[in-house]
Design an enzyme around this catalytic site. Sequence first.
Site, short mmCIF file in Angstrom:
data_model
loop_
_atom_site.label_atom_id
_atom_site.label_comp_id
_atom_site.label_asym_id
_atom_site.label_seq_id
_atom_site.Cartn_x
_atom_site.Cartn_y
_atom_site.Cartn_z
N VAL A 28 -3.62 -12.08 -20.76
CA VAL A 28 -2.94 -11.26 -21.79
C VAL A 28 -2.66 -12.14 -23.00
CG1 VAL A 28 -0.80 -10.03 -22.37
CG2 VAL A 28 -1.91 -9.64 -20.14
N ARG A 62 13.47 -7.38 -9.07
CA ARG A 62 13.53 -5.92 -8.92
C ARG A 62 14.79 -5.50 -9.66
NH1 ARG A 62 9.47 -5.03 -5.17
NH2 ARG A 62 9.27 -6.60 -3.54
N GLY A 82 3.53 -3.74 -9.39
CA GLY A 82 3.11 -2.70 -8.44
C GLY A 82 3.80 -1.37 -8.69
N ASP A 117 0.31 -5.40 -1.65
CA ASP A 117 0.20 -4.26 -0.73
C ASP A 117 -1.03 -3.39 -1.02
OD1 ASP A 117 2.51 -5.15 0.38
OD2 ASP A 117 3.77 -3.47 -0.26
N MET A 134 2.73 -8.59 5.87
CA MET A 134 3.45 -7.73 4.91
C MET A 134 2.74 -6.40 4.70
SD MET A 134 5.20 -9.97 1.94
CE MET A 134 6.93 -10.35 2.11
N ARG A 153 -11.65 -5.82 30.76
CA ARG A 153 -13.04 -6.01 30.28
C ARG A 153 -13.42 -7.50 30.24
NH1 ARG A 153 -11.46 -2.40 26.27
NH2 ARG A 153 -11.56 -4.01 24.65
O1 F6P Z 1 5.63 -5.13 -2.44
C1 F6P Z 1 5.13 -6.29 -1.90
C2 F6P Z 1 6.01 -6.77 -0.78
O2 F6P Z 1 5.59 -8.08 -0.49
C3 F6P Z 1 6.00 -5.91 0.48
O3 F6P Z 1 4.86 -6.11 1.28
C4 F6P Z 1 7.28 -6.35 1.13
O4 F6P Z 1 7.78 -5.36 1.99
C5 F6P Z 1 8.19 -6.53 -0.03
O5 F6P Z 1 7.38 -6.84 -1.14
C6 F6P Z 1 9.23 -7.61 0.17
O6 F6P Z 1 10.08 -7.60 -0.91
P1 F6P Z 1 11.13 -8.75 -1.23
O7 F6P Z 1 10.36 -9.94 -1.70
O8 F6P Z 1 12.00 -8.17 -2.29
O9 F6P Z 1 11.84 -9.05 0.05
#
Ligand code: F6P
Length: 325
Positions: A25, A74, A104, A129, A171, A213
């Site tokens: 970017v 977040r 994401g 994910d 994950m 098996r």
């Molecule tokens: O969204 C990606 C991810 O790695 C998920 O696979 C996982 O559940 C989540 O983020 C974990 O989030 P955090 O890093 O906030 O614990």
Amino acid sequence: MSVKRIAVLTSGGDAPGMNAAIRAVARAATAREWEVFGVRNGYAGLLADAMDPLAARDVGGIIQRGGTVLGSARSPEFRERAARDRVRAQLAARGVEALVVIGGNGSQSGSAALAKEGFAVVGVASTIDNDLHGTDVSIGADTAINVTLEAIDRLRTTASSHRRVFILETMGRDCGYIALMSGIGGGAEVIAIPESEVPPAEVAARLRAAHERGKTHAMVVVAEGAKQGVHAMVEYFEGRQQETGFGLRITRLGHVVRGGVPSSADRVLASRLGAAAVACLEDGVSGVLVGEVRGAIVRTPLAEIAGRTRPADTALIELARVLAT
Ligand code: F6P
């Protein structure tokens, strides 16, 4: 629109390749003689008006680094209209005309809201994910699969020495893509993901059958988002593990899956998508996510993406099952 000044941020869970996207970017924009700001710590930084100029030399030596040099977070506050109003006013005061959001699902919902309210935003598909609409593959997913695959390969050697089953959790909060792809690549006997749950009794039956098996060891790969996940399996196998014919151990990879250097595929994808985001703005197109579909760069309206998740292809589960016989 002729853009002169843009900002870029990384948001949500970090993903290997985010730095390659930031670099793309910044360099694609400075090549057009635009000014670029790097926002610190995702939407939280945007709310705090925390950003620094990002020149071409500032993004040197980061293409091979995991995580994100800008930081990520977040930010529940960004869901509030009042917070976004404040952000738009702050960006206008700085003369920032457009924003590139590398992230994401949650992050692109924030982009969609901002775009709906009239600000020029372009999203770049980035989540390990790989559950975003508008792209076949997101930045970080390839590396996450390979990290999981390496764990499977390593566990398989010790599983084989000790005639054991390993239950490996990787994950994937709402989508089992990482577990599915690494499970197929690693030859797992059972793959349990949110899109295709496997009750623990069924896991036990399949392991017993594998033992009968003549298998000397087995792998169960579970996505953390599966409801019938590791916890349910631990509970079920308590006092019953001999029924399978194998000893049993559990490994949870957690955030290891998201760490480390990006694969070549992630670096290339991130470079293409980062540059494509800038090309969008040059074309006067915003309110879209840039992704890759069948090898081509596509632009999908953020309004179509927000609030949706793309499930993994469960037909592949059947393939894994047949190949594990
Ligand atoms: O969204 C990606 C991810 O790695 C998920 O696979 C996982 O559940 C989540 O983020 C974990 O989030 P955090 O890093 O906030 O614990």
